[in-house]
Write a protein that holds these residues in place. Structure first.
Motif, short mmCIF file in Angstrom:
data_model
loop_
_atom_site.label_atom_id
_atom_site.label_comp_id
_atom_site.label_asym_id
_atom_site.label_seq_id
_atom_site.Cartn_x
_atom_site.Cartn_y
_atom_site.Cartn_z
N VAL A 3 6.01 -7.61 -6.59
CA VAL A 3 5.63 -9.00 -6.33
C VAL A 3 6.83 -9.91 -6.58
CG1 VAL A 3 4.16 -10.92 -7.05
CG2 VAL A 3 3.20 -8.62 -6.85
N PHE A 4 7.51 -9.70 -7.70
CA PHE A 4 8.71 -10.49 -8.00
C PHE A 4 9.77 -10.28 -6.93
CE2 PHE A 4 7.35 -10.42 -12.63
CZ PHE A 4 7.15 -11.78 -12.71
N TYR A 5 9.94 -9.04 -6.51
CA TYR A 5 10.96 -8.72 -5.51
C TYR A 5 10.73 -9.51 -4.22
CZ TYR A 5 13.49 -6.10 -1.92
OH TYR A 5 14.30 -5.76 -0.86
N TRP A 6 9.51 -9.48 -3.71
CA TRP A 6 9.24 -10.15 -2.43
C TRP A 6 9.26 -11.66 -2.57
CZ3 TRP A 6 10.10 -7.88 1.89
CH2 TRP A 6 9.99 -6.48 1.98
N THR A 65 9.93 -10.98 -17.79
CA THR A 65 8.74 -10.12 -17.78
C THR A 65 9.09 -8.65 -17.73
OG1 THR A 65 7.54 -11.86 -16.59
CG2 THR A 65 6.57 -9.66 -16.56
N GLU A 66 10.05 -8.27 -16.87
CA GLU A 66 10.34 -6.86 -16.62
C GLU A 66 11.63 -6.36 -17.28
OE1 GLU A 66 8.14 -4.99 -15.18
OE2 GLU A 66 6.82 -6.70 -14.74
N GLY A 67 12.47 -7.28 -17.72
CA GLY A 67 13.68 -6.87 -18.40
C GLY A 67 14.85 -6.52 -17.51
N THR A 68 14.68 -6.53 -16.20
CA THR A 68 15.75 -6.20 -15.27
C THR A 68 15.45 -6.75 -13.89
OG1 THR A 68 17.01 -4.40 -14.23
CG2 THR A 68 14.68 -3.98 -14.70
N VAL A 104 17.03 -3.65 -8.19
CA VAL A 104 16.07 -3.34 -7.12
C VAL A 104 15.65 -1.88 -7.14
CG1 VAL A 104 16.82 -5.19 -5.59
CG2 VAL A 104 17.96 -2.98 -5.49
N GLU A 105 16.49 -1.00 -7.73
CA GLU A 105 16.10 0.42 -7.75
C GLU A 105 14.94 0.70 -8.68
OE1 GLU A 105 19.78 0.00 -10.45
OE2 GLU A 105 19.07 -0.76 -8.52
N THR A 106 14.59 -0.30 -9.52
CA THR A 106 13.44 -0.12 -10.41
C THR A 106 12.15 -0.63 -9.80
OG1 THR A 106 13.73 -2.29 -11.50
CG2 THR A 106 14.97 -0.42 -12.39
N VAL A 107 12.24 -1.22 -8.59
CA VAL A 107 11.04 -1.77 -7.94
C VAL A 107 10.25 -0.62 -7.32
CG1 VAL A 107 10.18 -3.27 -6.10
CG2 VAL A 107 12.17 -3.96 -7.47
N ALA A 108 9.03 -0.43 -7.81
CA ALA A 108 8.19 0.66 -7.31
C ALA A 108 6.73 0.26 -7.42
CB ALA A 108 8.45 1.95 -8.08
N ARG A 158 0.82 -1.22 0.00
CA ARG A 158 0.00 0.00 0.00
C ARG A 158 0.85 1.27 0.00
NH1 ARG A 158 -5.45 -0.40 1.42
NH2 ARG A 158 -6.17 -2.53 1.81
N THR A 159 2.12 1.16 0.32
CA THR A 159 2.97 2.34 0.33
C THR A 159 3.38 2.69 -1.09
OG1 THR A 159 4.99 1.06 0.59
CG2 THR A 159 3.87 1.78 2.60
N ARG A 160 3.63 3.96 -1.33
CA ARG A 160 4.02 4.42 -2.66
C ARG A 160 5.48 4.85 -2.71
NH1 ARG A 160 0.67 1.75 -3.92
NH2 ARG A 160 -1.36 2.18 -4.87
N ARG A 161 6.18 4.70 -1.59
CA ARG A 161 7.61 5.00 -1.56
C ARG A 161 8.23 4.18 -0.44
NH1 ARG A 161 9.49 8.57 2.29
NH2 ARG A 161 7.94 9.43 3.72
N TYR A 162 9.55 4.30 -0.31
CA TYR A 162 10.26 3.57 0.72
C TYR A 162 9.98 4.18 2.08
CZ TYR A 162 14.26 2.22 3.64
OH TYR A 162 15.06 1.78 4.66
N VAL A 163 9.32 3.41 2.95
CA VAL A 163 9.06 3.82 4.33
C VAL A 163 9.82 2.83 5.22
CG1 VAL A 163 7.32 4.19 6.10
CG2 VAL A 163 6.79 4.70 3.71
N PRO A 164 10.90 3.26 5.88
CA PRO A 164 11.76 2.33 6.60
C PRO A 164 11.03 1.39 7.55
CG PRO A 164 12.81 4.47 6.49
CD PRO A 164 11.43 4.64 5.92
#
Length: 239
Positions: A121-124, A105-108, A111-115, A49-55
């Motif tokens: 979903v792939f990241y987690w 699917t995503e071409g890369t 991790v900096e492209t994960v948003a 639900r977050t739209r940015r990095y919240v520590p």
């Protein structure tokens, strides 16, 4: 990725290892796994639900992935009788499949492209696989091969320096070296945490898994608070 990120990541792996063992002993394996699954789901929903990095949100999710990933590897070994060598290979194959599908699917895999969206979903999924794989590998060296927790921890401490050296000396892909190091943080943190928590008979310091988990939690909270205040101090571009 800053040094603080890697330090906190290693601490979460240690906490996940000892917390999993502590909860399984106090609550029983089934209630412990069920509770961890519910908390993990809640943490991942909050993260999505977050739209940015919240520590705070991010690191709570990482801790819960650590706890549940440890339980997944332990259940495969203890409850199902799967040898750690077999589960390590299985989790490695699962991780490779996640990476292959993610890349196709995503071409890369950067991790900096994960948003959000599919990339998150792939990241987690990748993070979960790395925790389960790292748990199996750490227990394989420490228990199955009989090397012990401290020697295994020292081994992984040496191995985790290799990705940084490979990137610096040979220009190896930063994406490859990131995930290489990310996988190794799991057995590194888990072996040292186990060494601190388990009995003398098992080669540990016998501090107890509960006290070790609590101590790691305090340090992680302090680090996340620092990251949160540092994030707020970052200069913001004018709209």
């Amino acid at each position: 990725m800053t040094a603080v990120f890697w330090v906190v990541k290693i601490l979460t792996t240690g906490m996940g290892e000892t917390t999993s063992d502590y909860l399984a002993r106090v609550m029983g394996p089934v209630p412990a796994v069920g509770s961890a699954a519910l908390l993990l789901t809640a943490a991942l929903v909050a993260q999505a639900r977050t739209r940015r990095y919240v520590p705070v949100v991010y690191w709570v999710a990482v801790v819960m992935v650590s706890v549940f990933g440890t339980m997944a590897a332990d259940v495969a070994h203890v409850a199902l009788g799967v040898p750690y060598a077999v589960s390590a290979v299985a989790f490695a194959v699962a991780l490779a499949l996640v990476f292959a599908l993610w890349r196709r699917t995503e071409g890369t895999l950067a991790v900096e492209t994960v948003a959000g969206g599919r990339r998150e979903v792939f990241y987690w999924c990748a993070v979960m696989a790395t925790f389960a794989l790292g748990t199996a590998v750490g227990d394989l060296t420490a228990a199955t091969l009989g090397w012990g927790y401290l020697p295994s921890g020292l081994l992984f401490a040496a191995l985790i320096a290799l990705p940084a050296l490979a990137h610096r000396l040979s220009g190896l892909s930063p994406v490859l070296t990131f995930w290489w190091a990310y996988v190794l943080t799991r057995p590194l943190g888990a072996c040292f945490a186990d060494w601190a928590g388990v009995s003398h008979e098992r080669g540990g310091l016998d501090l107890g898994t509960g006290p070790v988990s609590l101590a790691l939690a305090v340090v992680i909270v302090a680090a996340v608070v620092w990251l949160t205040t540092a994030d707020r101090r970052e200069p913001r571009a004018l709209a």
